[in-house]
Design a protein around this motif. Structure first.
Motif, PDB file in Angstrom:
ATOM      1  N   TRP A 182      -5.783  -1.994  -6.203  1.00  0.00           N
ATOM      2  CA  TRP A 182      -6.305  -0.870  -6.986  1.00  0.00           C
ATOM      3  C   TRP A 182      -5.192   0.113  -7.341  1.00  0.00           C
ATOM      4  O   TRP A 182      -5.046   0.517  -8.494  1.00  0.00           O
ATOM      5  CB  TRP A 182      -7.409  -0.191  -6.194  1.00  0.00           C
ATOM      6  CG  TRP A 182      -7.924   1.072  -6.809  1.00  0.00           C
ATOM      7  CD1 TRP A 182      -8.512   1.220  -8.029  1.00  0.00           C
ATOM      8  CD2 TRP A 182      -7.902   2.370  -6.205  1.00  0.00           C
ATOM      9  NE1 TRP A 182      -8.871   2.534  -8.231  1.00  0.00           N
ATOM     10  CE2 TRP A 182      -8.503   3.258  -7.136  1.00  0.00           C
ATOM     11  CE3 TRP A 182      -7.458   2.861  -4.981  1.00  0.00           C
ATOM     12  CZ2 TRP A 182      -8.647   4.624  -6.863  1.00  0.00           C
ATOM     13  CZ3 TRP A 182      -7.611   4.211  -4.708  1.00  0.00           C
ATOM     14  CH2 TRP A 182      -8.187   5.080  -5.651  1.00  0.00           C
ATOM     15  N   LEU A 183      -4.386   0.470  -6.351  1.00  0.00           N
ATOM     16  CA  LEU A 183      -3.313   1.438  -6.577  1.00  0.00           C
ATOM     17  C   LEU A 183      -2.226   0.888  -7.498  1.00  0.00           C
ATOM     18  O   LEU A 183      -1.455   1.658  -8.078  1.00  0.00           O
ATOM     19  CB  LEU A 183      -2.696   1.869  -5.239  1.00  0.00           C
ATOM     20  CG  LEU A 183      -3.560   2.792  -4.382  1.00  0.00           C
ATOM     21  CD1 LEU A 183      -2.982   2.934  -2.983  1.00  0.00           C
ATOM     22  CD2 LEU A 183      -3.692   4.164  -5.037  1.00  0.00           C
ATOM     23  N   ARG A 203       3.833   5.718  -5.661  1.00  0.00           N
ATOM     24  CA  ARG A 203       3.759   5.835  -7.125  1.00  0.00           C
ATOM     25  C   ARG A 203       2.481   5.157  -7.611  1.00  0.00           C
ATOM     26  O   ARG A 203       2.514   4.067  -8.174  1.00  0.00           O
ATOM     27  CB  ARG A 203       4.997   5.262  -7.802  1.00  0.00           C
ATOM     28  CG  ARG A 203       5.372   3.846  -7.392  1.00  0.00           C
ATOM     29  CD  ARG A 203       6.582   3.387  -8.171  1.00  0.00           C
ATOM     30  NE  ARG A 203       6.580   1.960  -8.385  1.00  0.00           N
ATOM     31  CZ  ARG A 203       7.482   1.325  -9.136  1.00  0.00           C
ATOM     32  NH1 ARG A 203       8.441   2.003  -9.716  1.00  0.00           N
ATOM     33  NH2 ARG A 203       7.417   0.023  -9.305  1.00  0.00           N
ATOM     34  N   PRO A 204       1.344   5.810  -7.376  1.00  0.00           N
ATOM     35  CA  PRO A 204       0.039   5.186  -7.681  1.00  0.00           C
ATOM     36  C   PRO A 204      -0.142   4.855  -9.149  1.00  0.00           C
ATOM     37  O   PRO A 204       0.290   5.589 -10.036  1.00  0.00           O
ATOM     38  CB  PRO A 204      -0.960   6.262  -7.234  1.00  0.00           C
ATOM     39  CG  PRO A 204      -0.191   7.544  -7.253  1.00  0.00           C
ATOM     40  CD  PRO A 204       1.209   7.171  -6.878  1.00  0.00           C
ATOM     41  N   PHE A 205      -0.747   3.682  -9.385  1.00  0.00           N
ATOM     42  CA  PHE A 205      -1.153   3.196 -10.706  1.00  0.00           C
ATOM     43  C   PHE A 205       0.017   2.923 -11.646  1.00  0.00           C
ATOM     44  O   PHE A 205      -0.185   2.788 -12.852  1.00  0.00           O
ATOM     45  CB  PHE A 205      -2.150   4.172 -11.349  1.00  0.00           C
ATOM     46  CG  PHE A 205      -3.278   4.541 -10.425  1.00  0.00           C
ATOM     47  CD1 PHE A 205      -4.146   3.574  -9.941  1.00  0.00           C
ATOM     48  CD2 PHE A 205      -3.452   5.856 -10.002  1.00  0.00           C
ATOM     49  CE1 PHE A 205      -5.176   3.897  -9.074  1.00  0.00           C
ATOM     50  CE2 PHE A 205      -4.472   6.189  -9.131  1.00  0.00           C
ATOM     51  CZ  PHE A 205      -5.332   5.215  -8.667  1.00  0.00           C
ATOM     52  N   ASN A 206       1.226   2.812 -11.095  1.00  0.00           N
ATOM     53  CA  ASN A 206       2.363   2.387 -11.908  1.00  0.00           C
ATOM     54  C   ASN A 206       2.168   0.907 -12.230  1.00  0.00           C
ATOM     55  O   ASN A 206       2.024   0.082 -11.329  1.00  0.00           O
ATOM     56  CB  ASN A 206       3.673   2.593 -11.142  1.00  0.00           C
ATOM     57  CG  ASN A 206       4.905   2.298 -11.975  1.00  0.00           C
ATOM     58  OD1 ASN A 206       5.002   1.252 -12.602  1.00  0.00           O
ATOM     59  ND2 ASN A 206       5.856   3.213 -11.981  1.00  0.00           N
ATOM     60  N   GLY A 247       2.132   1.709  -3.415  1.00  0.00           N
ATOM     61  CA  GLY A 247       1.087   2.245  -4.278  1.00  0.00           C
ATOM     62  C   GLY A 247       0.832   3.725  -4.048  1.00  0.00           C
ATOM     63  O   GLY A 247       0.572   4.476  -4.987  1.00  0.00           O
ATOM     64  N   LEU A 248       0.923   4.156  -2.793  1.00  0.00           N
ATOM     65  CA  LEU A 248       0.733   5.573  -2.481  1.00  0.00           C
ATOM     66  C   LEU A 248       1.902   6.415  -2.989  1.00  0.00           C
ATOM     67  O   LEU A 248       1.719   7.563  -3.404  1.00  0.00           O
ATOM     68  CB  LEU A 248       0.576   5.755  -0.969  1.00  0.00           C
ATOM     69  CG  LEU A 248      -0.730   5.214  -0.367  1.00  0.00           C
ATOM     70  CD1 LEU A 248      -0.656   5.232   1.148  1.00  0.00           C
ATOM     71  CD2 LEU A 248      -1.930   6.017  -0.865  1.00  0.00           C
ATOM     72  N   ASN A 297       3.956  -1.873 -10.349  1.00  0.00           N
ATOM     73  CA  ASN A 297       3.657  -2.125  -8.938  1.00  0.00           C
ATOM     74  C   ASN A 297       3.148  -3.545  -8.727  1.00  0.00           C
ATOM     75  O   ASN A 297       3.415  -4.175  -7.698  1.00  0.00           O
ATOM     76  CB  ASN A 297       2.604  -1.142  -8.429  1.00  0.00           C
ATOM     77  CG  ASN A 297       3.153   0.253  -8.197  1.00  0.00           C
ATOM     78  OD1 ASN A 297       4.362   0.472  -8.311  1.00  0.00           O
ATOM     79  ND2 ASN A 297       2.282   1.192  -7.886  1.00  0.00           N
ATOM     80  N   GLN A 323      -6.848  -2.344  -1.457  1.00  0.00           N
ATOM     81  CA  GLN A 323      -6.417  -0.990  -1.765  1.00  0.00           C
ATOM     82  C   GLN A 323      -5.123  -0.981  -2.586  1.00  0.00           C
ATOM     83  O   GLN A 323      -4.963  -0.215  -3.530  1.00  0.00           O
ATOM     84  CB  GLN A 323      -6.231  -0.170  -0.476  1.00  0.00           C
ATOM     85  CG  GLN A 323      -7.531   0.146   0.246  1.00  0.00           C
ATOM     86  CD  GLN A 323      -8.120  -1.059   0.959  1.00  0.00           C
ATOM     87  OE1 GLN A 323      -7.445  -1.701   1.744  1.00  0.00           O
ATOM     88  NE2 GLN A 323      -9.389  -1.359   0.701  1.00  0.00           N
ATOM     89  N   LEU A 324      -4.188  -1.873  -2.221  1.00  0.00           N
ATOM     90  CA  LEU A 324      -2.946  -1.899  -2.993  1.00  0.00           C
ATOM     91  C   LEU A 324      -3.196  -2.504  -4.379  1.00  0.00           C
ATOM     92  O   LEU A 324      -2.544  -2.116  -5.346  1.00  0.00           O
ATOM     93  CB  LEU A 324      -1.835  -2.643  -2.252  1.00  0.00           C
ATOM     94  CG  LEU A 324      -1.832  -4.175  -2.215  1.00  0.00           C
ATOM     95  CD1 LEU A 324      -1.068  -4.745  -3.396  1.00  0.00           C
ATOM     96  CD2 LEU A 324      -1.164  -4.650  -0.924  1.00  0.00           C
ATOM     97  N   LEU A 332       0.830  -1.201   0.000  1.00  0.00           N
ATOM     98  CA  LEU A 332       0.000   0.000   0.000  1.00  0.00           C
ATOM     99  C   LEU A 332       0.867   1.256   0.000  1.00  0.00           C
ATOM    100  O   LEU A 332       0.578   2.223  -0.710  1.00  0.00           O
ATOM    101  CB  LEU A 332      -0.908  -0.014   1.229  1.00  0.00           C
ATOM    102  CG  LEU A 332      -1.948   1.101   1.340  1.00  0.00           C
ATOM    103  CD1 LEU A 332      -2.852   1.113   0.121  1.00  0.00           C
ATOM    104  CD2 LEU A 332      -2.764   0.929   2.618  1.00  0.00           C
TER     105      LEU A 332
END
Length: 240
Positions: A110-111, A28-31, A25-26, A34, A107-108, A22
């Motif tokens: 999704w991110l 570097r979100p949506f890389n 993901g926060l 990941n 959550q991770l 998580l």
């Protein structure tokens, strides 16, 4: 006693890996890479805790020079650890929208840029499929799909759903089948060594030039190849 100890360790590991994933993901979100990093984060420590021996033959999976649709058989929740070891770079997956609400993991997931589909809403599911087609064509990102749509519990391949094959045809990208030996009912979590698993990827199957009229034949071809390969892997393990 060993089973309980392992389940406790796995529970703690799941929370720690989810927290670290998580944070990634926060940061570097949506890389799209990941997913690979998070998959390793879950997989490698878990396989050590379980003392689960996994042999991989996945040259065709990691040798792809373009985006592709990866299809794999789906046996159990342990696939997160088993298949997490072989997720290639810049590969995301498609999952149920409800996954988003699983603490830490959802959550991770999704991110990490994975695609969440509301299977109860045909319009939204179709829009998500259009998004994945654009991703395959223009973003140098592959998509991992379980074409059975649900876990088969180690009882053989279930009928394939059309989505993965429609995406591949629409984007004109190859399909790479990934086959995992039957393990769901053979794990021995209460033994010192939990078992052995083999993973093999097959040569890429081109879809460029195919149309939706070719869909049934493509699906049947992929399912037959995967059934044969899973049978071969099971035989190899039985003889070893």
């Amino acid at each position: 006693m060993l089973f309980l100890a392992r389940m406790l360790l796995m529970g703690v590991h799941f929370i720690i890996a989810g927290t670290l994933g998580l944070l990634l993901g926060l940061f570097r979100p949506f890389n799209p890479d990941n997913s690979r990093l998070c998959a390793r984060l879950y997989s490698l420590p878990a396989l050590c805790m379980l003392r689960l021996r996994v042999k991989t033959e996945v040259q065709s999976l990691f040798g792809q020079q373009q985006s592709c649709v990866v299809i794999a058989n789906h046996q159990s929740n342990y696939d997160l650890y088993v298949l997490g070891r072989v997720v290639p770079p810049r590969t995301v997956s498609i999952g149920k929208k409800s996954l988003k609400w699983v603490p830490f993991f959802g959550q991770l997931y999704w991110l990490a840029g994975n695609v969440l589909i509301d299977r109860g809403n045909a319009f939204k599911a179709k829009q998500a499929m259009l998004t994945t087609t654009d991703t395959l064509r223009h973003k140098n990102t592959s998509i991992w799909v379980f074409p059975e749509g649900t876990r088969n519990l180690g009882e053989g391949l279930l009928p394939f759903k059309k989505g993965a094959f429609q995406m591949a045809i629409a984007a004109g990208v190859p399909i790479v089948p990934v086959c995992v030996s039957t393990y769901a009912k053979r794990l021995r979590i209460n033994s010192w060594t939990s078992g052995r698993i083999m993973i093999r990827s097959l040569p890429a199957i081109p879809t460029l030039g195919l149309t939706l009229d070719d869909l049934p034949e493509l699906m049947a071809r992929c399912q037959t190849l995967m059934q044969q390969t899973i049978g071969q892997l099971d035989e190899q393990l039985a003889k070893a």
